[in-house]
Scaffold this active site. Sequence first.
Site, PDB file in Angstrom:
ATOM      1  N   PHE A 313       0.778  -1.232   0.000  1.00 12.64           N
ATOM      2  CA  PHE A 313       0.000   0.000   0.000  1.00 12.64           C
ATOM      3  C   PHE A 313       0.814   1.287   0.000  1.00 12.64           C
ATOM      4  O   PHE A 313       0.245   2.371   0.138  1.00 12.64           O
ATOM      5  CB  PHE A 313      -1.025  -0.037   1.117  1.00 12.64           C
ATOM      6  CG  PHE A 313      -2.075  -1.103   0.889  1.00 12.64           C
ATOM      7  CD1 PHE A 313      -2.420  -1.485  -0.402  1.00 12.64           C
ATOM      8  CD2 PHE A 313      -2.684  -1.736   1.954  1.00 12.64           C
ATOM      9  CE1 PHE A 313      -3.368  -2.470  -0.629  1.00 12.64           C
ATOM     10  CE2 PHE A 313      -3.645  -2.722   1.737  1.00 12.64           C
ATOM     11  CZ  PHE A 313      -3.982  -3.092   0.453  1.00 12.64           C
ATOM     12  N   GLU A 317      -2.670   5.374  -2.636  1.00 14.46           N
ATOM     13  CA  GLU A 317      -2.739   6.644  -1.897  1.00 14.46           C
ATOM     14  C   GLU A 317      -3.971   7.432  -2.337  1.00 14.46           C
ATOM     15  O   GLU A 317      -4.620   7.094  -3.331  1.00 14.46           O
ATOM     16  CB  GLU A 317      -1.478   7.483  -2.151  1.00 14.46           C
ATOM     17  CG  GLU A 317      -0.193   6.817  -1.671  1.00 14.46           C
ATOM     18  CD  GLU A 317      -0.146   6.634  -0.161  1.00 14.46           C
ATOM     19  OE1 GLU A 317      -0.658   7.507   0.572  1.00 14.46           O
ATOM     20  OE2 GLU A 317       0.381   5.612   0.300  1.00 14.46           O
ATOM     21  N   CYS A 551       7.427   4.445   3.490  1.00 16.17           N
ATOM     22  CA  CYS A 551       7.302   2.981   3.380  1.00 16.17           C
ATOM     23  C   CYS A 551       7.302   2.308   4.748  1.00 16.17           C
ATOM     24  O   CYS A 551       6.706   1.251   4.927  1.00 16.17           O
ATOM     25  CB  CYS A 551       8.460   2.402   2.575  1.00 16.17           C
ATOM     26  SG  CYS A 551       8.961   3.338   1.145  1.00 16.17           S
TER      27      CYS A 551
END
Lengths: 575, 287
Positions: A313, A317, A551
């Site tokens: 993911f 966004e 991340c």
Amino acid sequence: MVGALVLVASACGDDAGGDGDEGSGGTTGAETESGASTGPATTDDPSMGSTSAADTEGETEGDTDGEVFDPETFVLEDVFGTPNLDDDDGNDRTDWLETVFEADDDVSVLDVPGAPEGYTVELVAGGDVYDFRLWDGDVFAIGVADDVTADTYSLEPGPEGATLDVEFGAFNTQGSLEVRLLDPEGTEVSTQEIRVMGSPLIMNHHLQPSEGVWVMDVDADFGTNAAMVGVFASVLGDQFDPVDDATYGFDVWVQDEIEFATATGLGSQRLDIVIDSVRDRGLDDFPEDEFEGPSFITSRWGDPLQATTWDSFGNLEASPPVTVDGVEYPFGKIYYGREGTNGLQSELGDFLASQTLQAPFEVDTLWLCVGHVDEFSSFVPDPSSDKGFKFLISDVDAAWEIIDALPPSTPLGRFGPDHGFATAGDLQSDAGLRALNEELQADELDPIRERFIAELGLEENDIIYVPSLFEDIPGCGAAALIPGMVNLIVSNPQDGPIDLFLADPFFRQNEGDQSGDPMIEAFTDALPEGLVPHYVDNWDVYHLALGEVHCGTNVLRTPSEDWWTTALPLLENDR
Amino acid sequence: MKSRHILAIGTALLLSACDDGSTDEPNAERQAQVQANPADGTTQSKDVAFVLGTDWRGSVEDAVAQLRARDPQLADALYAMEPRSTRAGTARFTGPLVRHPVAAAVFLDRLTAEGGTSAEVRAALVEALPRTTGPFGPAVVALLAEESDASVRAAMVSSLRTADAASALAGLELGLSDSAANVRLTAARTTARRTDGMQLKEALLTAAGDAELSVKREAIRTLGVLRIEAAKPLIEAELTAVDADMRLAAVRALTRIDPVDAASRVGSLTADADPRVAKAARKALEN
């Protein structure tokens, strides 16, 4: 009239009726901002209004106290609620699969006004009939329960009126109720149609207030992020929650495992959702361990057996609110990496598209080794701008401008051992690296920037170009050579400061002196006023493993808009 | 003591070390002891140095023996270390323990150990060699001829970007004639990264006629990056290639070699069906 289907039901009416402002009266037609009325007196929508026999026949005398009953006053309001998909009673069973109970805070209410004795109200369900249901106290009224279905229901509200409970069993439920008021002779004296809608799943964006930040606490043979964790802790205090990485197999990529979203309803209803990635690496159990519980669910879409890097993911966004070609997207638009048949799995992509509000669009990320949108793009708040944000995108020309201005002998510290560039001159003379980055700019980043401009209605002054260089990871694709500053997180608690956490690029010899770093200087200078950047050391744990700060972090945020007041046109135009 | 990656992966050497308490210290502290000053590579744990002599295998054996004698903890840690999974899911050795010249000796020793090491781990060991700051060029060139797995050979060729000139040129030339296309491609791409890459002009010109389209394209790209004039006729012929990526590589290569001449040759491509080619051609004309 369809008779009531009586099921075994626990008491629910009192609680479901809500306390304080949890009733359905929070929104009136006059209060809506979108032009979507919720009451018949003001509606412009012929499909969602009422007509009254009294419009032409005058008022009707009631049977109590000799007062005159005006059918025009018999007005029900729309119902906007959250899906009842959590487990408020902690019995390991989704609440939607149970009869309503007192502690269930995801039950909405339908207030039926009082009417003279002998008057009957007929409710006829429409739209997504089987994704919502009504309860009249203990009595199942409309929808589906225990394999029983019903789409009509009658009741006598009496002078005191009645309250029905409403549950939603799915995201983005678009239902309706036709409400017919019949006098004691069975003559229809008024009719109206109201909306009965369950919240779409809405992904968070960077302008929403932050409530908590998660980072894995790493101390392993591949490095420690103690310094980075220390900065987070000192800046964020109680809003920061480090998690022992050893518990989760040293999987540091907490952004990739989960995506936060919300569903909301009238009366401050809020359901938090973790979209749980099918990547299923070390952090697979993290969302269930950390978040699952009352008012917080985890859901997944896609096939773990088909999972690729694009199903993480960092590759999913949402932009801040935008207006594109006159269409307002008050919750922004979702974007993710996919090109042709490669990218985020279509099961999730299709689901997100079905939620309508955030109109997802795809971006090509196949050129990257990791392949995530957060490697080259982000958004930061800009309180002083009309749009309220700036769009950040990686730009190699901006990096070369800085590098080429440096004396070739400028030492580059960590870039020597870990990237093979001991000095700025080593970078300047690497024709292959320059060619690679020129090509990436022309073939990938420029088209991507144009796509964002088109999809989000951006203008040039909405964009911040982040100095970035990429290197080739043989057999895999491009990855950040200079630690990716664009790969950042925004912490912006309600009424608090706006802090940015991003990678220290270490584009200098003296590691302890960030003031001498030209990349930091360029990025800081480009930021809107009022934002406080924190350049943290993510080199060993993240950068060298092809990721950066975003991340390795995740942020829970507060829902900031009521979709039923700002986004109904988007939902209803889709049907 | 916090849990450790190396404990989680259950490596026997470190586990035995932990049993006797010899490594019972937080990794951060251990790394600080080892890391010291990685930027110039001068700090060596307990004075264990690693210099590759003519007999590189002998040099490796000597360095490893010294390390085991003088700093057995570091030796154990380096032998026990396993690659971590990057964000992309690929295997990579990272961290302060890697960033030490003597790690090159250990990794080369691990590469030459018989059996038990998967191609994925071998490729990761090779990929990490440049980051050790230790010498590795001659060893990689020698191992290139012995390695059976093409992905490992590709990693070897790629590692030569920062190797000493003699090793790099010898290894890249080997790579350009490798039996596997991905090795030849990687060699062509890596050659573009070296300022002395034009010494491989003949090998690159040969590669520009490679039967494998991806290799041919990469060779043409590198000929352009290195501005090898002799390649112009060969590259110009590719302006009409069927493959759009090839036309794009050709436009860019010609523009890099001779911008003025390129502008006179790519005009027709400004209307190319592929927008990238058309854009590159327009840019060439602007120059």
